[in-house]
Design a protein around this motif. Structure first.
Motif, short mmCIF file in Angstrom:
data_model
loop_
_atom_site.label_atom_id
_atom_site.label_comp_id
_atom_site.label_asym_id
_atom_site.label_seq_id
_atom_site.Cartn_x
_atom_site.Cartn_y
_atom_site.Cartn_z
N GLU A 109 -8.56 8.16 1.37
CA GLU A 109 -9.86 7.77 1.90
C GLU A 109 -10.94 8.56 1.18
OE1 GLU A 109 -10.44 5.47 4.25
OE2 GLU A 109 -8.30 5.04 4.43
N ARG A 141 0.86 -1.20 0.00
CA ARG A 141 0.00 0.00 0.00
C ARG A 141 0.88 1.24 0.00
NH1 ARG A 141 -4.93 0.43 4.02
NH2 ARG A 141 -5.18 2.30 2.79
N MET A 179 -19.18 -1.88 2.10
CA MET A 179 -17.96 -1.94 1.30
C MET A 179 -18.12 -1.02 0.09
SD MET A 179 -16.17 -5.44 -0.09
CE MET A 179 -16.45 -6.33 1.43
N TYR A 231 -19.51 -2.55 6.70
CA TYR A 231 -19.15 -1.46 7.61
C TYR A 231 -20.05 -1.40 8.85
CZ TYR A 231 -15.97 0.38 4.10
OH TYR A 231 -14.94 0.53 3.21
N SER A 277 -14.41 1.19 -4.82
CA SER A 277 -13.05 1.71 -4.97
C SER A 277 -12.24 1.51 -3.70
CB SER A 277 -13.10 3.20 -5.33
OG SER A 277 -13.85 3.89 -4.36
N SER A 278 -12.08 0.25 -3.33
CA SER A 278 -11.27 -0.06 -2.15
C SER A 278 -10.45 -1.32 -2.42
CB SER A 278 -12.16 -0.26 -0.92
OG SER A 278 -12.97 -1.40 -1.10
N TYR A 279 -9.35 -1.44 -1.72
CA TYR A 279 -8.48 -2.62 -1.91
C TYR A 279 -9.24 -3.90 -1.60
CZ TYR A 279 -4.59 0.70 -1.83
OH TYR A 279 -3.74 1.73 -2.09
N LEU A 304 -6.06 4.75 -4.59
CA LEU A 304 -6.98 4.18 -3.60
C LEU A 304 -6.55 4.41 -2.16
CD1 LEU A 304 -8.21 0.76 -5.03
CD2 LEU A 304 -9.26 2.98 -5.14
N SER A 305 -5.30 4.81 -1.97
CA SER A 305 -4.87 5.02 -0.57
C SER A 305 -5.52 6.26 0.03
CB SER A 305 -3.34 5.12 -0.48
OG SER A 305 -2.88 6.26 -1.18
N ALA A 335 -11.73 7.34 -8.51
CA ALA A 335 -10.56 7.41 -7.62
C ALA A 335 -9.56 8.48 -8.05
CB ALA A 335 -9.88 6.04 -7.57
#
Lengths: 353, 474
Positions: free
Chosen positions: B466, A147, B1, B47, B4-6, B463-464, B203
């Motif tokens: 938030e 990451r 969820m 979540y 656009s998240s890992y 994506l890092s 993103a």
């Protein structure tokens, strides 16, 4: 047809993985946030991003941690006066959780023997306790490493800037000292070049409401501070080394403002609560808040932030062990601080009319 | 969820795809459907598990009511009303309770406590979808199928939390189609392509614009240039955010051989507000037309009633988007323009196309300010800036860009960066082919491969940061 499309899908995965692999390798070799190794005077450094890497990989035996009040410490003065190999992490507006995360990381790595921690009163008054340090920089697992290597901050912020620095350096362009400071680990987050100091500036800022003490919500303040102090102290493992806390020398104007807003006494009680609680452990607490220099606004840029000369003076006090506060001298210190504040109020009576 | 998240891209999606197509080895499709429902509920409750209970209750109640409507023909209308009351009550409680109480307190000087309820994810979408289902059962346009198909219709994760709002009829036939149960490389490749474009929009573009917007909407004494850049940034952000989400949803649907309806068709190329709503959030427009405008009488009861019906439909649209007067006014203003266009009829066509497109864009852009603002004061600040010809300076753009990622870039860099970005993206929305056309014309060529893989890779780097989808709040 189907075969061609399947090849397209496989190629998509292949290209994406190849790009990721190439970018990871480049990011690993540059390592702008020092997650694998440190490199001084090379990259643009932001405390929020490099702190964890420095704590993990820098060569040090003393960690100085705190808010903007600790950002201007001169590492050469510390080396000379305290005979240590320091690392200072000063993050503007750092909160209790962030201190806990960084100190926890320092305990894990085991590099430091001494921990000097600035105790800002605002740490205890704030309700927000969210960490601004990216989680992938605090964890050590493989996913977090990837990451980091493939992060937005690395690829869209710091690597482009670092490459620009390298190119300018290659071209022999001499950058202003401000930019040199931004690359130095010793000068991490140092703001001493960004501001002017002096009575006139402080008063103008105070009257104009600029850089004044932020308004504190006094409702239920003391019980809130007590809760926050308990949480703050819980961050530390006093068995891990020598711990030193220090209350930074805010100006007398800061304390006058505290009187105006009605939280002066609560701050004094909170400080007493803190000292009484940490006294149970083998720690030292310095209280610079009643020092004579706090009455001289020429040392300040606003009500609380002081010049780097004051940082130097504090280091000398650490060396000579002056201004240590204990349960026994707490009342006396409070009395001096109150006297200083009242005298200051008289001197600048017009400000408070 | 979120898409656009890992966790979604690297773990959830690959596992669900593999699991889903593995289960196609069984003759009975029930296993695949149950698997997809379980995955969708996990996606939904990731979540906040408490949401799960709400959606499950909503599904069960609506399903039972639908059966009653279908079987107890004599009392069908009563059951339909009960179903509508249940759905409206549910959304009313979670979405509008505090808004109602706030207004009661202001008007009557009372001091009723607010509940500060957390808005359950996607409640507006799944409630609307189920309402439309009850109506179509009542009208005998549809028949209640088995529970499994119904649950899948509501929970299918690509469209669960932020649409597109799908109709029972367009989904159920696809869920039943045996040919769609097995892996189809052509659909899968098209799905990857569409998902990558959507992910890039969200993103990379929307989340970058979001920083400008967030900084800008907190500013005061805004100058002319900054005012326009802030407004345009939001106009672009909301488009790339929501259309990006819809593209991803459509792409995900394709990966499972399911065609989800399009939601955007180059909305900023619209030549009128009427045209804009045929291109923006198309499935919402379709639903509002079917369930609000037409039942009110549509255009069948004379000019005045048509105008009132149009206005009421947009009023409801404003309220649907959010429990605040800014949303209501936004809807009402769109409604007003829609009514004016209706009254002007063909006379508008005499205005050159390019002028109409430009005017429409300016209206939409100005109204988005109201949509984004947290309150009227904030909106007025931006409007004042957009009209502030006394301050034509560009230095404020430094504040709009802000301290991004911990770096405070020099003023010149910030100005070039934000101006170039906004201008470039305006060119993209006005000149480029939209993703719907791209999907329709998709062939697995080298060029599309390059576009998809680069868009995907760059988006992954972003994506890092938030972020949250704007339409998750509605």
């Amino acid at each position: 047809m189907n075969k061609k499309i399947k090849k397209w899908i496989v190629s998509f995965v292949g290209i994406v993985l190849s790009i990721m692999l190439i970018l990871s390798t480049i990011a690993y070799s540059i390592d702008p946030f020092f997650q694998f190794r440190t490199k001084d005077d090379s990259y643009m450094l932001s405390g929020w991003f490099v702190s964890s890497g420095l704590i993990k990989n820098y060569d040090y035996d003393m960690l100085i941690l705190g808010s903007s009040m600790t950002q201007n410490f001169d590492m050469d003065v510390i080396r000379e006066e305290l005979k240590v190999n320091p690392l200072h992490i000063g993050l503007g507006g750092i909160n209790s959780r962030e201190i806990g995360e960084l100190i926890g990381l320092a305990y894990e790595t085991g590099n430091a023997e001494k921990f000097f921690v600035g105790v800002d009163m605002s740490i205890f008054t704030t309700d927000t306790n969210e960490s601004r340090i990216p989680s992938y920089l605090l964890k050590d697992d493989m996913l977090s490493k990837f990451r980091y290597l493939l992060s937005y901050e690395v690829w869209f912020r710091y690597i482009p800037v670092d490459i620009a620095f390298m190119m300018l350096d290659g071209l022999g362009v001499e950058l202003p000292i401000k930019f040199e400071y931004s690359k130095s680990i010793d000068k991490l987050e140092d703001w001493s070049l960004d501001y002017s100091f002096g009575e006139e500036i402080v008063l103008a800022n105070y009257i104009g409401g600029k850089y004044a003490v932020s308004n504190v919500n006094t409702d239920d303040l003391y019980s809130r501070m007590v809760k926050n102090i308990d949480n703050f102290i819980a961050n530390f493992d006093f068995e891990k080394g020598e711990h030193v806390f220090f209350f930074p020398p805010y100006s007398s104007l800061y304390w006058c403002n505290a009187q105006e807003q009605g939280y002066f006494d609560m701050y004094m009680q909170a400080k007493e609560y803190f000292v009484n609680n940490v006294s149970e452990y083998d720690v030292k607490v310095y209280d610079f808040q009643y020092a004579e220099l706090t009455t001289n606004l020429d040392n300040y840029r606003d009500t609380s932030h002081y010049s780097s000369e004051v940082n130097d003076w504090m280091v000398k006090c650490f060396a000579s062990q002056e201004y240590i506060v204990t349960k026994e001298n707490l009342d006396m210190n409070k009395e001096i601080l109150t006297t200083n504040t009242n005298a200051f109020r008289k001197k600048y009576a017009k400000l408070f009319e | 969820m979120v898409f656009s998240s890992y966790i979604f891209i690297l773990l959830f999606l690959p596992l669900v795809i593999v699991g889903y197509y593995f289960l196609s080895i069984f003759k009975n499709s029930i296993y695949q459907k149950i698997f997809l429902i379980a995955a969708s509920l996990f996606f939904y409750g990731y979540y906040n598990v408490k949401y799960l209970l709400l959606i499950v209750i909503s599904i069960i109640v609506n399903y039972i009511v639908a059966i009653w409507i279908q079987e107890k023909k004599l009392h069908a209308k009563i059951f339909l009303v009960l179903g509508i009351l249940f759905n409206v009550g549910l959304i009313g409680y979670f979405k509008y309770y505090d808004f109602f109480i706030e207004n009661v307190n202001v008007i009557f000087g009372t001091d009723f406590l607010l509940k500060n309820l957390l808005l359950p994810l996607g409640i507006s979408f799944f409630t609307f979808q189920q309402l439309s289902f009850l109506v179509s059962i009542y009208k005998k346009e549809e028949k209640v199928e088995n529970l499994c198909d119904y649950v899948l219709f509501v929970t299918f994760f690509p469209q669960l939390v932020a649409g597109p709002i799908v109709l029972y009829s367009e989904m159920i036939t696809q869920f039943k189609d045996e040919k769609r149960r097995v892996f189809n490389a052509e659909n899968f490749a098209a799905g990857i392509y569409m998902f990558s474009i959507g992910l890039f929009k969200k993103a990379v573009l929307a989340d970058t614009l979001a920083e400008f917007v967030s900084n800008g909407f907190g500013m005061v004494d805004i100058g002319f240039v900054a005012g326009w850049i802030i407004a345009l940034s939001y106009t672009l952000q909301i488009y790339f955010d929501f259309s990006g989400y819809s593209d991803m949803a459509i792409g995900l649907g394709r990966m499972f051989n399911i065609n989800i309806p399009f939601n955007f068709l180059s909305p900023y190329k619209a030549e009128s507000i009427t045209d804009f709503w045929k291109r923006w959030h198309i499935t919402l427009g379709r639903a509002l037309s079917t369930y609000i405008y037409i039942p009110l009488g549509g255009n069948r009861k004379g000019i005045i009633r048509t105008c009132i019906n149009l206005f009421m439909t947009f009023f409801v649209s404003g309220l649907w988007h959010g429990a605040a007067w800014t949303f209501v006014l936004w809807g009402m203003l769109h409604g007003t323009f829609r009514v004016l266009e209706y009254l002007m009829g063909k006379r508008l066509e005499k205005i050159p196309h390019s002028v109409r497109v430009t005017m429409t864009f300016f209206i939409v852009n100005a109204l988005w300010v109201l949509f984004r603002a947290e309150n009227f004061t904030q909106a007025i600040e931006v409007y004042k800036g957009m009209l502030n010809l006394g301050n034509l300076g560009i230095n404020q753009l430094d504040m709009v860009v802000g301290v991004s990622g911990g770096i405070n870039f020099p003023l010149v860099i910030d100005i070039v960066y934000i101006m170039a970005m906004v201008i470039l993206l305006l060119i993209v929305v006005f000149r480029f082919r939209n993703s719907v056309t791209r999907l329709q014309e998709f062939v697995a060529s080298k060029r599309e491969l390059l576009v998809a893989s680069l868009a995907f890779a760059v988006a992954m780097l972003c994506l890092s940061r938030e972020s949250i989808f704007i339409y998750f709040n509605f």
